[in-house]
Design an enzyme around this catalytic site. Structure first.
Site, PDB file in Angstrom:
ATOM      1  N   GLU A 323       2.208  42.915  12.561  1.00 50.03           N
ATOM      2  CA  GLU A 323       1.721  43.578  13.760  1.00 50.03           C
ATOM      3  C   GLU A 323       1.367  45.003  13.648  1.00 50.03           C
ATOM      4  O   GLU A 323       2.038  45.786  14.450  1.00 50.03           O
ATOM      5  CB  GLU A 323       2.975  43.350  14.661  1.00 50.03           C
ATOM      6  CG  GLU A 323       3.275  41.844  15.229  1.00 50.03           C
ATOM      7  CD  GLU A 323       4.425  41.867  16.224  1.00 50.03           C
ATOM      8  OE1 GLU A 323       4.387  41.189  17.140  1.00 50.03           O
ATOM      9  OE2 GLU A 323       5.475  42.848  15.931  1.00 50.03           O
TER      10      GLU A 323
HETATM   11  C1  TNX Z   1       7.456  39.448  17.161  1.00 52.91           C
HETATM   12  S1  TNX Z   1       7.935  38.380  14.459  1.00 52.91           S
HETATM   13  C2  TNX Z   1       7.884  40.386  16.022  1.00 52.91           C
HETATM   14  C3  TNX Z   1       9.070  41.330  16.233  1.00 52.91           C
HETATM   15  C4  TNX Z   1       9.754  41.016  17.750  1.00 52.91           C
HETATM   16  C5  TNX Z   1       9.844  39.469  17.960  1.00 52.91           C
HETATM   17  C6  TNX Z   1      10.187  39.318  19.335  1.00 52.91           C
HETATM   18  C7  TNX Z   1       7.466  39.483  13.920  1.00 52.91           C
HETATM   19  C8  TNX Z   1       7.228  39.550  12.565  1.00 52.91           C
HETATM   20  N1  TNX Z   1       7.379  40.328  14.806  1.00 52.91           N
HETATM   21  O1  TNX Z   1       8.938  42.477  16.227  1.00 52.91           O
HETATM   22  O2  TNX Z   1      10.882  41.559  17.817  1.00 52.91           O
HETATM   23  O3  TNX Z   1       8.418  39.041  18.010  1.00 52.91           O
HETATM   24  O4  TNX Z   1      10.320  37.746  19.673  1.00 52.91           O
END
Ligand code: TNX
Length: 514
Positions: A323
């Site tokens: 992300e």
């Molecule tokens: C996605 S999973 C994210 C996290 C968040 C989560 C909440 C991932 C690699 N990144 O930063 O905490 O969703 O469900």
């Protein structure tokens, strides 16, 4: 099941119904003999290499704790009743922080033969002995005024080697005391990997000797201004040892090159303006990032990863990679490559979220799939190029998803995740086109944006972690929802006995097995 078991003390035949072990064993059958009584005088004997003696002591502790008695380890067989014999091949390797791939499945394999006089456990390695202890502990029942294990024959081995849980200790901090309880719950379910998400925008939870302000400044922040906390180098070593004694490898994650506001708050040299970013206590994602062009960036990556690798006794380091919504692909690839190279230089196998697919991650790297909204083509390509695939499909195994619309805790961006959603899925079809043998395993994840207390955490983990554990351990042709729903209530009673919060989803008749 309570009715079936109550006749055990006197009846010649064993209890009826399925043997209530989660995850379901390959084979488990009640035997037509009386039960083994767990009374004073029960003792454990190791018939195996001396290196396994600590594991024998742990097996004795697990059985003793389940029965409420002291169980010593003895060094000879006096022929009397009440003996638990642990048989290992003479060349079985000691318990260690091994890789958890398919080549380890043989050491995890075990068999248990319970009769009225003795219990005989055979295992491929020390891990198998621990699994046998976990199975035996789940079978301990009170019957006719005593505590017994009904006569049973078990043969068992796991399906996947990496059976993990990722805990986000960055959004809210959970310290060694809570994590010890998490590890105990994991060991009961025969899980092998505790992945700790140690850094994020809201906090930095691991002391880094070369960059003391990371924990020193950003260790004390958390979501909503809640209390923070961090692990010292010694805390982390202690946690690793506690887990290792229970057959669990700790994998530290330093999330880079996004999710780094806590680092930018501690070290302004990592921002283009040179000024530290303010602390962040919200729950948005994707806004923070490192910059490949800044002179401080490469030394930061090099030193932090070297420190983390040096602190990590296990074979894996997780570098995050997820992300980074404000970075182009080339810069992302370059920064991920720099981080991975430090892990590789320290002799570690690198793990990263699916976004790292395409970067140079080093030999045997593992790509962790989480977001099924994305096209899996790059993940498939990375696997074809040699990476292992770790499955964490959010809708199934993100245990911070709400159980249903009425859940007070949790998020719902991937949907709601009932117990059956966490159970009823096929790991082989998550990423079409990936051969089964490239799947290293399955990892649940619990993100803690909305979880403040240990009760919050456990009520999201339990019972869903048991469902994920069964998908990861048990051969699909032998299991199914109805069987799981019949076996899991017994486990829930153990969680209650241990004081753990768990969520009584209405998909299961909890009283039936209690
Ligand atoms: C996605 S999973 C994210 C996290 C968040 C989560 C909440 C991932 C690699 N990144 O930063 O905490 O969703 O469900």
């Amino acid at each position: 099941m309570a009715g079936a078991v109550s006749g055990v003390g006197s009846a010649e035949r064993g209890p009826a119904g399925p043997v209530p072990i989660v995850p379901a064993p390959v084979r488990a059958e009640w035997q037509p003999a009386g039960p083994f009584s767990l009374v004073t005088g029960v003792r454990v004997l190791l018939d195996g290499p001396p290196g396994a003696v600590q594991v024998a002591a742990r097996v004795a502790d697990v059985i003793g704790a389940a029965a409420g008695i002291e169980v010593p380890v003895v060094t000879s067989d006096d022929g009397g009743p009440g003996l638990v014999v642990l048989r290992l091949p003479a060349d079985a390797p000691g318990l260690g922080l091994h890789r958890v791939g398919a080549d380890r499945l043989a050491v995890e394999q075990y068999g248990v033969d319970v009769g009225p006089e003795r219990i005989v456990v055979t295992a491929g390695g020390c891990e198998g002995l621990l699994h046998a202890a976990a199975s035996l502990a789940q079978l301990v029942v009170r019957a006719d005024g005593g505590v017994v294990v009904p006569a049973v024959l078990i043969e068992d081995a796991p399906r996947f080697g990496w059976r993990g849980l990722s805990v986000d200790v960055a959004r809210h901090f959970f310290g060694p005391e809570v994590l010890h309880v998490v590890i105990d719950a994991m060991a009961q379910l025969k899980l092998t990997v505790l992945h700790l998400h140690l850094t994020d925008d809201q906090g930095w939870r691991l002391e880094i000797p070369s960059r003391p302000l990371l924990a020193g400044l950003s260790g004390s922040t958390a979501v909503d201004g809640d209390p923070g906390g961090w692990f010292t180098v010694e805390d982390f070593a202690g946690l690793t040892a506690y887990a290792a004694e229970r057959g669990i490898v700790v994998v530290p994650e330093i999330d880079l090159p996004g999710h780094v506001n806590a680092a930018l708050h501690a070290y302004g040299e990592l921002t283009p303006s040179g000024a530290p970013e303010p602390e962040f206590t919200g729950i948005d994602v994707g806004f923070s990032r490192l910059h490949v062009g800044l002179p401080a960036t490469e030394p930061f990556l090099r030193d932090v990863l070297a420190d983390v690798a040096a602190m990590t006794q296990g074979p894996y380091v997780h570098i995050g990679g997820d992300e980074v919504l404000t970075m182009d692909a080339a810069e992302h690839r370059a920064l991920v490559g720099l981080a991975a190279a430090r892990g590789v230089a320290a002799g570690k196998t690198v793990v990263g979220w699916q976004e790292v697919a395409g970067a140079d991650l080093g030999p045997g790297a593992i790509v962790q799939l989480w977001d099924q909204r994305e096209d899996p083509a790059r993940v498939v390509a990375a696997v074809e190029a040699g990476a292992g695939l770790l499955l964490s499909p959010a809708r199934r195994v993100y245990l911070d998803m709400k159980y249903d619309e009425s859940s007070a805790l949790g998020l719902d961006w991937a949907g709601t995740t009932g117990l059956r959603d966490a159970y009823d899925w096929d790991p082989l079809t998550v990423v079409p086109g990936v051969p089964a043998e490239r799947i290293v395993g399955i990892e649940a994840a619990v993100w803690t944006e909305t979880l403040r207390t240990a009760d919050d955490l456990f009520s999201m983990l339990l019972p869903r972690l048991a469902a994920v554990a069964e998908v990861a351990w048990s051969a699909p042709e032998r299991i199914g929802w109805d069987g799981f729903a019949a076996r899991v209530p017994r486990l829930a009673r153990r969680w209650s006995d241990a004081g753990l919060a768990w969520h009584p989803v209405d998909e299961v008749e909890w009283r039936a097995g209690a």
